[in-house]
Write an enzyme that holds these catalytic residues in place. Structure first.
Site, PDB file in Angstrom:
ATOM      1  N   ASP A  12       0.697  -1.105  -0.121  1.00  0.00           N
ATOM      2  CA  ASP A  12      -0.055   0.224  -0.126  1.00  0.00           C
ATOM      3  C   ASP A  12       0.765   1.220  -0.295  1.00  0.00           C
ATOM      4  O   ASP A  12       0.423   2.130   0.593  1.00  0.00           O
ATOM      5  CB  ASP A  12      -1.093   0.089   1.243  1.00  0.00           C
ATOM      6  CG  ASP A  12      -1.830  -1.049   1.220  1.00  0.00           C
ATOM      7  OD1 ASP A  12      -2.280  -1.758   0.144  1.00  0.00           O
ATOM      8  OD2 ASP A  12      -2.339  -1.766   2.338  1.00  0.00           O
ATOM      9  N   LYS A  15       1.653   2.185  -4.908  1.00  0.00           N
ATOM     10  CA  LYS A  15       2.305   1.544  -6.256  1.00  0.00           C
ATOM     11  C   LYS A  15       1.322   1.899  -7.535  1.00  0.00           C
ATOM     12  O   LYS A  15       1.630   2.324  -8.623  1.00  0.00           O
ATOM     13  CB  LYS A  15       2.523   0.183  -6.177  1.00  0.00           C
ATOM     14  CG  LYS A  15       3.478  -0.216  -5.487  1.00  0.00           C
ATOM     15  CD  LYS A  15       3.504  -1.753  -5.134  1.00  0.00           C
ATOM     16  CE  LYS A  15       2.235  -2.469  -4.415  1.00  0.00           C
ATOM     17  NZ  LYS A  15       2.238  -1.951  -3.168  1.00  0.00           N
ATOM     18  N   GLY A  39      -4.308  -4.213  -3.779  1.00  0.00           N
ATOM     19  CA  GLY A  39      -5.368  -3.161  -4.157  1.00  0.00           C
ATOM     20  C   GLY A  39      -4.750  -1.869  -4.743  1.00  0.00           C
ATOM     21  O   GLY A  39      -4.150  -1.234  -3.721  1.00  0.00           O
ATOM     22  N   HIS A  40      -4.814  -1.615  -5.779  1.00  0.00           N
ATOM     23  CA  HIS A  40      -3.902  -0.545  -6.153  1.00  0.00           C
ATOM     24  C   HIS A  40      -4.677   0.604  -6.558  1.00  0.00           C
ATOM     25  O   HIS A  40      -5.631   0.614  -7.428  1.00  0.00           O
ATOM     26  CB  HIS A  40      -3.076  -0.832  -7.275  1.00  0.00           C
ATOM     27  CG  HIS A  40      -1.766  -1.875  -7.162  1.00  0.00           C
ATOM     28  ND1 HIS A  40      -1.299  -2.454  -7.889  1.00  0.00           N
ATOM     29  CD2 HIS A  40      -1.828  -2.471  -5.745  1.00  0.00           C
ATOM     30  CE1 HIS A  40      -0.121  -3.022  -7.238  1.00  0.00           C
ATOM     31  NE2 HIS A  40      -0.709  -3.385  -5.846  1.00  0.00           N
ATOM     32  N   ARG A 142       2.738 -28.631  -7.055  1.00  0.00           N
ATOM     33  CA  ARG A 142       2.731 -29.200  -8.230  1.00  0.00           C
ATOM     34  C   ARG A 142       1.202 -29.832  -8.415  1.00  0.00           C
ATOM     35  O   ARG A 142       1.253 -30.877  -9.296  1.00  0.00           O
ATOM     36  CB  ARG A 142       3.752 -30.241  -8.541  1.00  0.00           C
ATOM     37  CG  ARG A 142       5.243 -29.552  -8.609  1.00  0.00           C
ATOM     38  CD  ARG A 142       6.280 -30.405  -8.528  1.00  0.00           C
ATOM     39  NE  ARG A 142       6.113 -30.875  -7.052  1.00  0.00           N
ATOM     40  CZ  ARG A 142       7.280 -32.032  -6.728  1.00  0.00           C
ATOM     41  NH1 ARG A 142       8.171 -32.261  -7.540  1.00  0.00           N
ATOM     42  NH2 ARG A 142       7.173 -32.557  -5.553  1.00  0.00           N
ATOM     43  N   GLN A 222       1.887  -6.036  -3.198  1.00  0.00           N
ATOM     44  CA  GLN A 222       2.341  -6.107  -1.858  1.00  0.00           C
ATOM     45  C   GLN A 222       3.756  -5.372  -1.650  1.00  0.00           C
ATOM     46  O   GLN A 222       3.873  -4.408  -2.155  1.00  0.00           O
ATOM     47  CB  GLN A 222       2.525  -7.689  -1.562  1.00  0.00           C
ATOM     48  CG  GLN A 222       1.203  -8.621  -1.130  1.00  0.00           C
ATOM     49  CD  GLN A 222       0.736  -8.935  -2.668  1.00  0.00           C
ATOM     50  OE1 GLN A 222       1.397  -9.537  -3.538  1.00  0.00           O
ATOM     51  NE2 GLN A 222      -0.431  -8.553  -2.832  1.00  0.00           N
TER      52      GLN A 222
HETATM   53  P1  GDP Z   1      -0.650   0.456  -3.652  1.00  0.00           P
HETATM   54  O1  GDP Z   1      -1.306  -0.632  -2.906  1.00  0.00           O
HETATM   55  O2  GDP Z   1       0.585   0.259  -3.420  1.00  0.00           O
HETATM   56  O3  GDP Z   1      -1.147   0.634  -4.980  1.00  0.00           O
HETATM   57  O4  GDP Z   1      -1.489   1.695  -2.422  1.00  0.00           O
HETATM   58  P2  GDP Z   1      -2.928   1.826  -1.999  1.00  0.00           P
HETATM   59  O5  GDP Z   1      -3.755   2.040  -3.283  1.00  0.00           O
HETATM   60  O6  GDP Z   1      -3.557   0.377  -1.436  1.00  0.00           O
HETATM   61  O7  GDP Z   1      -2.892   2.666  -1.022  1.00  0.00           O
HETATM   62  C1  GDP Z   1      -2.347   4.037  -1.298  1.00  0.00           C
HETATM   63  C2  GDP Z   1      -3.593   4.996  -0.860  1.00  0.00           C
HETATM   64  O8  GDP Z   1      -2.796   6.247  -0.715  1.00  0.00           O
HETATM   65  C3  GDP Z   1      -4.353   5.364  -1.850  1.00  0.00           C
HETATM   66  O9  GDP Z   1      -5.616   5.499  -1.293  1.00  0.00           O
HETATM   67  C4  GDP Z   1      -3.998   6.339  -2.571  1.00  0.00           C
HETATM   68  O10 GDP Z   1      -5.039   6.945  -3.424  1.00  0.00           O
HETATM   69  C5  GDP Z   1      -3.381   7.355  -1.820  1.00  0.00           C
HETATM   70  N1  GDP Z   1      -2.186   8.164  -1.963  1.00  0.00           N
HETATM   71  C6  GDP Z   1      -1.240   7.697  -2.780  1.00  0.00           C
HETATM   72  N2  GDP Z   1      -0.317   8.699  -2.965  1.00  0.00           N
HETATM   73  C7  GDP Z   1      -0.447   9.549  -2.055  1.00  0.00           C
HETATM   74  C8  GDP Z   1       0.018  10.846  -1.591  1.00  0.00           C
HETATM   75  O11 GDP Z   1       0.896  11.248  -1.923  1.00  0.00           O
HETATM   76  N3  GDP Z   1      -0.742  11.447  -0.740  1.00  0.00           N
HETATM   77  C9  GDP Z   1      -1.999  11.061  -0.271  1.00  0.00           C
HETATM   78  N4  GDP Z   1      -2.699  11.799   0.768  1.00  0.00           N
HETATM   79  N5  GDP Z   1      -2.626   9.792  -0.719  1.00  0.00           N
HETATM   80  C10 GDP Z   1      -1.867   9.254  -1.533  1.00  0.00           C
HETATM   81  P1  IMO Z   2      -1.053  -4.328  -2.360  1.00  0.00           P
HETATM   82  O1  IMO Z   2      -0.452  -4.644  -3.483  1.00  0.00           O
HETATM   83  C1  IMO Z   2      -1.093  -4.850   1.992  1.00  0.00           C
HETATM   84  C2  IMO Z   2      -1.162  -8.769   3.590  1.00  0.00           C
HETATM   85  C3  IMO Z   2      -2.268  -8.975   4.202  1.00  0.00           C
HETATM   86  C4  IMO Z   2      -1.680 -10.104   5.436  1.00  0.00           C
HETATM   87  C5  IMO Z   2      -0.664 -10.631   4.494  1.00  0.00           C
HETATM   88  C6  IMO Z   2      -0.900 -12.194   3.717  1.00  0.00           C
HETATM   89  O2  IMO Z   2      -2.144  -3.466  -2.306  1.00  0.00           O
HETATM   90  O3  IMO Z   2      -0.072  -3.278  -1.659  1.00  0.00           O
HETATM   91  P2  IMO Z   2      -2.473 -12.622   1.847  1.00  0.00           P
HETATM   92  O4  IMO Z   2      -4.156 -12.518   1.643  1.00  0.00           O
HETATM   93  O5  IMO Z   2      -1.483 -12.458   0.636  1.00  0.00           O
HETATM   94  O6  IMO Z   2      -2.415 -14.052   2.112  1.00  0.00           O
HETATM   95  O7  IMO Z   2      -2.303 -11.836   3.166  1.00  0.00           O
HETATM   96  O8  IMO Z   2      -0.181 -10.030   3.680  1.00  0.00           O
HETATM   97  N1  IMO Z   2      -1.331  -7.990   2.330  1.00  0.00           N
HETATM   98  C7  IMO Z   2      -1.413  -6.819   1.820  1.00  0.00           C
HETATM   99  N2  IMO Z   2      -1.061  -5.560   2.625  1.00  0.00           N
HETATM  100  N3  IMO Z   2      -1.060  -4.464   0.579  1.00  0.00           N
HETATM  101  C8  IMO Z   2      -1.303  -5.682  -0.040  1.00  0.00           C
HETATM  102  O9  IMO Z   2      -1.385  -5.485  -1.222  1.00  0.00           O
HETATM  103  C9  IMO Z   2      -1.341  -6.680   0.556  1.00  0.00           C
HETATM  104  N4  IMO Z   2      -1.577  -8.206   0.062  1.00  0.00           N
HETATM  105  C10 IMO Z   2      -1.635  -9.013   1.163  1.00  0.00           C
HETATM  106  O10 IMO Z   2      -2.995  -8.032   4.907  1.00  0.00           O
HETATM  107  O11 IMO Z   2      -1.297  -9.559   6.355  1.00  0.00           O
HETATM  108 MG    MG Z   3      -3.020  -1.491  -1.993  1.00  0.00          MG
END
Ligand code: GDP
Ligand code: IMO
Ligand code: MG
Length: 420
Positions: A12, A15, A39-40, A142, A222
């Site tokens: 999170d 990315k 979740g991107h 496998r 992740q």
């Molecule tokens: P990812 O999984 O790495 O793609 O990240 P997520 O989307 O799960 O979480 C990042 C969150 O931060 C999302 O709600 C984005 O909209 C938000 N976000 C990304 N960059 C920034 C930033 O520079 N500032 C703020 N306030 N929010 C951001």
């Molecule tokens: P993105 O790509 C944050 C965490 C889960 C749990 C552990 C194992 O959005 O950054 P799983 O379902 O993979 O067996 O869970 O990894 N986890 C993440 N935490 N961002 C993610 O993806 C994650 N994908 C898995 O919360 O702790």
């Molecule tokens: Mg995410």
């Protein structure tokens, strides 16, 4: 040539935002590991999109999006995601290609994920319950199903064999309260629809693209600290999330990997269980959660928040061979008087500055204290205009990681991005 963009913390980091932002520089964006546990988030023009399996290049014209062999695919969830994405006017079918070798998440993998978590009780991983662990376990055992199985005449028989084994395991867990018939109906329907999409031997496609001089971005899911080998095991995901996984998750030779772009938040978050030395279980932690809107994009769970952990960041830079750093959510730190950055762990009998399984079990961290800044930075566009103390913060991180911060993100929108 393949560049890599990946998370340096516990996921999170932002990315999705950055992959979308830099896609105009690439012909292809490819996912190489993970699945719908990701979740991107991408935000532009007042709209917000959340992608789970589809690569973040999907909103840009002329960009091809690949799902590599290292990814695990849930047909039911994927079709929902495709529908959601197509509402915004994107023709996903034209721009998305699957590897025949990607593994399928079956309905019983999700049940097994839940059963296994329940059985772990207090020591549960905090999995997203998307079936990730059981699917990768079948892959390395496998006995999993691949995308190419969808096209075989005996798909249903092969499926049944796998599911019978899963049912015996579920029985062992005493996990029997589910309606598999309903789940299977949806699964087989989704599989039929999925077969109409584009499939390829991605390893050849990528190889040819490289020969033609095309630019490919491998988008991580992740984060490094969730890597099954190098993360905070066993509180990790079930795939390798690091730059090395690009080779095995797409079929790319190491010599074709060009730049590794590492993303980190200016502080730190984690969702799910497991060690988190710099976690803040106080008002400051709550402040970061509220201002940073730190709630899971996939599950909605509140994310645990804490100060930036430099021990972990240095480790992630090392493991991935990071060439340039992208600092995210910098705006969230505005208005905090004194910032802290964890620089070592205090294990009682010794101080360590290495990230390994035993050093993580502490919450005693040695911090460097730094001046914060009060300015609202969300509308700034020039690196030079950032507040003095933010420059000091960046200088400190650059010195400690021996890596340049090339990009500073100051808000969720595409436009709130400062490139140095
Ligand atoms: P990812 O999984 O790495 O793609 O990240 P997520 O989307 O799960 O979480 C990042 C969150 O931060 C999302 O709600 C984005 O909209 C938000 N976000 C990304 N960059 C920034 C930033 O520079 N500032 C703020 N306030 N929010 C951001
Ligand atoms: P993105 O790509 C944050 C965490 C889960 C749990 C552990 C194992 O959005 O950054 P799983 O379902 O993979 O067996 O869970 O990894 N986890 C993440 N935490 N961002 C993610 O993806 C994650 N994908 C898995 O919360 O702790
Ligand atoms: Mg995410």
């Amino acid at each position: 040539m393949v560049d890599v963009l990946l998370g340096l913390q516990w996921g999170d980091e932002g990315k999705g935002k950055i992959a979308d932002y830099i896609t105009p520089d690439y012909d292809i964006v490819a996912r190489f590991q993970g699945g719908p546990n990701a979740g991107h988030t991408i935000a532009f023009g007042e709209k917000k999109y959340i992608l789970n399996t589809i690569p973040s290049g999907i909103f840009r014209e002329g960009c091809l999006n690949l799902i590599g062999n290292g990814v695990v695919v849930d047909p039911v969830r994927l079709l929902e995601e495709i529908k959601r994405t197509e509402i915004s006017g994107v023709s996903v079918k034209e721009k998305l290609i699957f590897s025949y070798r990607a593994n399928l998440i079956l309905p019983t993998h999700k049940l097994l994920d839940e059963a296994s978590e329940n059985a772990k009780g207090k020591s549960k991983i905090g999995s997203t319950l998307r079936g990730i662990g059981p699917t990768y376990r079948d892959k390395t055992g496998r006995s999993g199903l691949k995308m190419y199985h969808l096209f075989s005449n005996d798909f249903k028989q092969v499926y049944k064999k796998v599911v019978n084994r899963h049912l015996a395991l579920l029985e062992h867990y005493k996990f029997t309260d589910f309606d598999l018939v309903k789940e299977e109906t949806a699964f087989f329907e989704a599989c039929e629809i999925l077969k109409q999409y584009q499939f390829a031997n991605i390893e050849y496609l990528v190889h040819n693209a490289i020969r033609e001089g095309k630019k490919i971005l491998a988008e991580g899911a992740q984060g490094t600290l969730l890597d099954v080998d190098f993360g905070s095991y066993p509180y990790v995901t079930s795939s390798n999330t690091i730059s090395g996984a690009v080779c095995t998750g797409l079929g790319v030779a190491p010599k074709h990997i060009n730049k590794v772009k590492g993303i980190f938040k200016a502080y730190c978050t984690r969702v799910g269980s497991g060690p988190f030395p710099t976690e803040l279980n106080d008002e400051m932690g709550e402040r970061l959660r509220m201002v940073g809107n730190e709630f899971g994009a996939t599950t909605g769970r509140p994310r645990r928040c804490g100060w930036l952990d430099l021990v972990a960041l240095q480790y992630a830079v090392m493991i991935n061979g990071v060439d340039e750093l992208y600092m995210m959510k910098t705006d969230v730190l505005s208005g905090i008087d004194k910032l802290h950055v964890g620089t070592a762990y205090d294990l009682g009998n010794k101080i360590v500055d290495h990230f390994h399984s035993t050093s993580l079990e502490t919450n005693k961290v040695i911090y460097s204290e730094m001046e914060g800044w009060n300015e609202d930075i969300t509308q700034l566009v020039a690196f030079e205009k950032l507040p003095k103390s933010l420059h000091n913060y960046i200088d400190f991180l650059e010195e400690k990681t021996e890596t340049q911060v090339k990009l500073v993100s100051v808000g969720p929108d595409r436009s709130q991005t400062i490139v140095r």
